[in-house]
Design an enzyme around this catalytic site. Sequence first.
Site, PDB file in Angstrom:
ATOM      1  N   ALA A  22      33.060  59.810 -13.503  1.00 28.83           N
ATOM      2  CA  ALA A  22      31.893  59.253 -14.182  1.00 28.83           C
ATOM      3  C   ALA A  22      31.536  60.013 -15.469  1.00 28.83           C
ATOM      4  CB  ALA A  22      30.709  59.245 -13.227  1.00 28.83           C
ATOM      5  N   PHE A  33      26.834  60.277 -11.280  1.00 27.81           N
ATOM      6  CA  PHE A  33      26.095  60.370 -10.015  1.00 27.81           C
ATOM      7  C   PHE A  33      25.410  61.725  -9.860  1.00 27.81           C
ATOM      8  CE2 PHE A  33      28.660  57.085  -7.315  1.00 27.81           C
ATOM      9  CZ  PHE A  33      27.922  56.071  -7.894  1.00 27.81           C
ATOM     10  N   ARG A  34      26.175  62.789 -10.194  1.00 26.81           N
ATOM     11  CA  ARG A  34      25.691  64.128  -9.816  1.00 26.81           C
ATOM     12  C   ARG A  34      25.369  65.048 -10.987  1.00 26.81           C
ATOM     13  NH1 ARG A  34      29.486  62.294  -6.783  1.00 26.81           N
ATOM     14  NH2 ARG A  34      29.041  61.886  -4.585  1.00 26.81           N
ATOM     15  N   GLN A  98      38.225  57.118 -11.084  1.00 27.47           N
ATOM     16  CA  GLN A  98      37.254  56.806 -10.023  1.00 27.47           C
ATOM     17  C   GLN A  98      36.220  55.827 -10.573  1.00 27.47           C
ATOM     18  OE1 GLN A  98      36.034  60.713  -7.909  1.00 27.47           O
ATOM     19  NE2 GLN A  98      36.738  61.327  -9.900  1.00 27.47           N
ATOM     20  N   ILE A 100      34.351  52.555 -12.315  1.00 30.64           N
ATOM     21  CA  ILE A 100      34.408  51.127 -12.037  1.00 30.64           C
ATOM     22  C   ILE A 100      33.902  50.360 -13.256  1.00 30.64           C
ATOM     23  CG2 ILE A 100      34.253  51.348  -9.537  1.00 30.64           C
ATOM     24  CD1 ILE A 100      31.291  51.221  -9.659  1.00 30.64           C
ATOM     25  N   HIS A 116      38.428  52.970  -7.257  1.00 31.14           N
ATOM     26  CA  HIS A 116      37.224  52.437  -6.605  1.00 31.14           C
ATOM     27  C   HIS A 116      36.909  51.005  -7.017  1.00 31.14           C
ATOM     28  CE1 HIS A 116      35.954  56.891  -5.998  1.00 31.14           C
ATOM     29  NE2 HIS A 116      36.777  56.481  -5.068  1.00 31.14           N
ATOM     30  N   CYS A 124      34.028  36.469  -3.179  1.00 33.75           N
ATOM     31  CA  CYS A 124      33.325  35.932  -2.017  1.00 33.75           C
ATOM     32  C   CYS A 124      33.809  36.652  -0.762  1.00 33.75           C
ATOM     33  CB  CYS A 124      33.597  34.433  -1.914  1.00 33.75           C
ATOM     34  SG  CYS A 124      33.066  33.747  -0.337  1.00 33.75           S
TER      35      CYS A 124
HETATM   36  P1  NAD Z   1      30.080  62.835 -10.450  1.00 33.55           P
HETATM   37  O1  NAD Z   1      28.793  62.231 -10.874  1.00 33.55           O
HETATM   38  O2  NAD Z   1      30.162  63.394  -9.083  1.00 33.55           O
HETATM   39  O3  NAD Z   1      30.481  63.991 -11.467  1.00 33.55           O
HETATM   40  C1  NAD Z   1      30.492  63.792 -12.862  1.00 33.55           C
HETATM   41  C2  NAD Z   1      30.776  65.122 -13.514  1.00 33.55           C
HETATM   42  O4  NAD Z   1      30.945  64.880 -14.908  1.00 33.55           O
HETATM   43  C3  NAD Z   1      29.634  66.132 -13.368  1.00 33.55           C
HETATM   44  O5  NAD Z   1      30.162  67.341 -12.844  1.00 33.55           O
HETATM   45  C4  NAD Z   1      29.099  66.318 -14.794  1.00 33.55           C
HETATM   46  O6  NAD Z   1      28.760  67.644 -15.059  1.00 33.55           O
HETATM   47  C5  NAD Z   1      30.300  65.905 -15.620  1.00 33.55           C
HETATM   48  N1  NAD Z   1      29.956  65.351 -16.946  1.00 33.55           N
HETATM   49  C6  NAD Z   1      28.905  64.540 -17.259  1.00 33.55           C
HETATM   50  N2  NAD Z   1      28.986  64.191 -18.564  1.00 33.55           N
HETATM   51  C7  NAD Z   1      30.100  64.785 -19.064  1.00 33.55           C
HETATM   52  C8  NAD Z   1      30.713  64.791 -20.348  1.00 33.55           C
HETATM   53  N3  NAD Z   1      30.190  64.128 -21.385  1.00 33.55           N
HETATM   54  N4  NAD Z   1      31.868  65.501 -20.509  1.00 33.55           N
HETATM   55  C9  NAD Z   1      32.407  66.201 -19.474  1.00 33.55           C
HETATM   56  N5  NAD Z   1      31.853  66.240 -18.238  1.00 33.55           N
HETATM   57  C10 NAD Z   1      30.720  65.526 -18.032  1.00 33.55           C
HETATM   58  O7  NAD Z   1      31.212  61.721 -10.684  1.00 33.55           O
HETATM   59  P2  NAD Z   1      32.653  61.541 -10.035  1.00 33.55           P
HETATM   60  O8  NAD Z   1      33.290  62.852  -9.794  1.00 33.55           O
HETATM   61  O9  NAD Z   1      33.329  60.491 -10.816  1.00 33.55           O
HETATM   62  O10 NAD Z   1      32.400  60.933  -8.579  1.00 33.55           O
HETATM   63  C11 NAD Z   1      31.369  60.067  -8.268  1.00 33.55           C
HETATM   64  C12 NAD Z   1      31.671  58.590  -8.048  1.00 33.55           C
HETATM   65  O11 NAD Z   1      30.954  58.032  -9.082  1.00 33.55           O
HETATM   66  C13 NAD Z   1      33.007  58.000  -8.237  1.00 33.55           C
HETATM   67  O12 NAD Z   1      33.414  57.537  -7.017  1.00 33.55           O
HETATM   68  C14 NAD Z   1      32.781  56.767  -9.166  1.00 33.55           C
HETATM   69  O13 NAD Z   1      33.237  55.590  -8.526  1.00 33.55           O
HETATM   70  C15 NAD Z   1      31.320  56.669  -9.289  1.00 33.55           C
HETATM   71  N6  NAD Z   1      30.663  56.372 -10.574  1.00 33.55           N
HETATM   72  C16 NAD Z   1      31.306  55.718 -11.572  1.00 33.55           C
HETATM   73  C17 NAD Z   1      30.655  55.460 -12.753  1.00 33.55           C
HETATM   74  C18 NAD Z   1      31.388  54.707 -13.829  1.00 33.55           C
HETATM   75  O14 NAD Z   1      32.200  53.840 -13.515  1.00 33.55           O
HETATM   76  N7  NAD Z   1      31.152  55.042 -15.081  1.00 33.55           N
HETATM   77  C19 NAD Z   1      29.340  55.917 -12.959  1.00 33.55           C
HETATM   78  C20 NAD Z   1      28.696  56.594 -11.901  1.00 33.55           C
HETATM   79  C21 NAD Z   1      29.377  56.827 -10.718  1.00 33.55           C
END
Ligand code: NAD
Length: 250
Positions: A22, A33-34, A98, A100, A116, A124
Amino acid sequence: MECNKIIEMLLTSVNAIAFTGAGISTASGIPDFRGPNGLWKKYSPELASIEYFKKDPKGFWEFYSLRMRGLFTAKPNPAHYALAKLEKLGLIKAVITQNIDGLHQMAGSKNVIELHGTMRRCYCTNCFKEYKSEEILERIDKGENPPKCSCGGIIRPDVVLFGEPVYRIHEALEIARESDLVLVVGSSLSVYPANLIPLTVKEYGGRVIIINAEETEMDHIADLIIRDKAEVVLPCVVEEIENQTLHRSS
Ligand code: NAD
């Protein structure tokens, strides 16, 4: 320079891949997300679970349509374009994501494995007919919630919800086993089984670069950690490679 270390590792590998999360899309306006402005600071992860969808499809769509709406105004940012360029240059073979949001494909990446699923498509739950998410959002706007198929089945997004299996993981792990370098970009590496990708590359003798704004759960396996923004680091890598190529050919 950190860019140069990444370039050296890319140029000395033969089968590099990128693994994104993300964090690569936050500069496109899609919250992670985090991270500090992450979605789970505002909402409960339970809202994106299969149990909740089954229990309360209307409530699920109230939350999920908000996420989808943000998607349709989002554009790829320089980090997505840089990965597409690295693939074009033959320096990475695939992007396992990961995410979407579909932004890698919009930026021009060809070999993308969406672990994902994708928020750009729905289907459907009864007859599996596919729908474009724009159409479903329009129907929700007109008051059709939960949206239903002509067969009467409830429509859902084509994403892996919490509590569902990650069906493309085996294909992704096969790619990881054959890879000698993985560029992890914008992931906390806390989501299983997706986080097996960098672990597998490492276990099979490859190297791991982590480009992430904060610490990750797998910093201990990294050969190189860049604690910076993806949209700054990756374009710098591409620019430097292009400069070096220009110098060599002039
Ligand atoms: P996560 O939210 O757990 O971690 C994201 C990480 O990216 C964080 O550690 C954060 O510090 C870092 N980050 C944020 N902005 C940044 C930047 N500009 N440059 C570098 N690092 C940066 O996300 P994850 O590990 O992908 O896992 C969470 C789940 O989130 C996945 O399963 C995914 O499906 C889903 N998700 C996807 C989206 C999307 O499609 N864009 C958005 C939110 C969540």
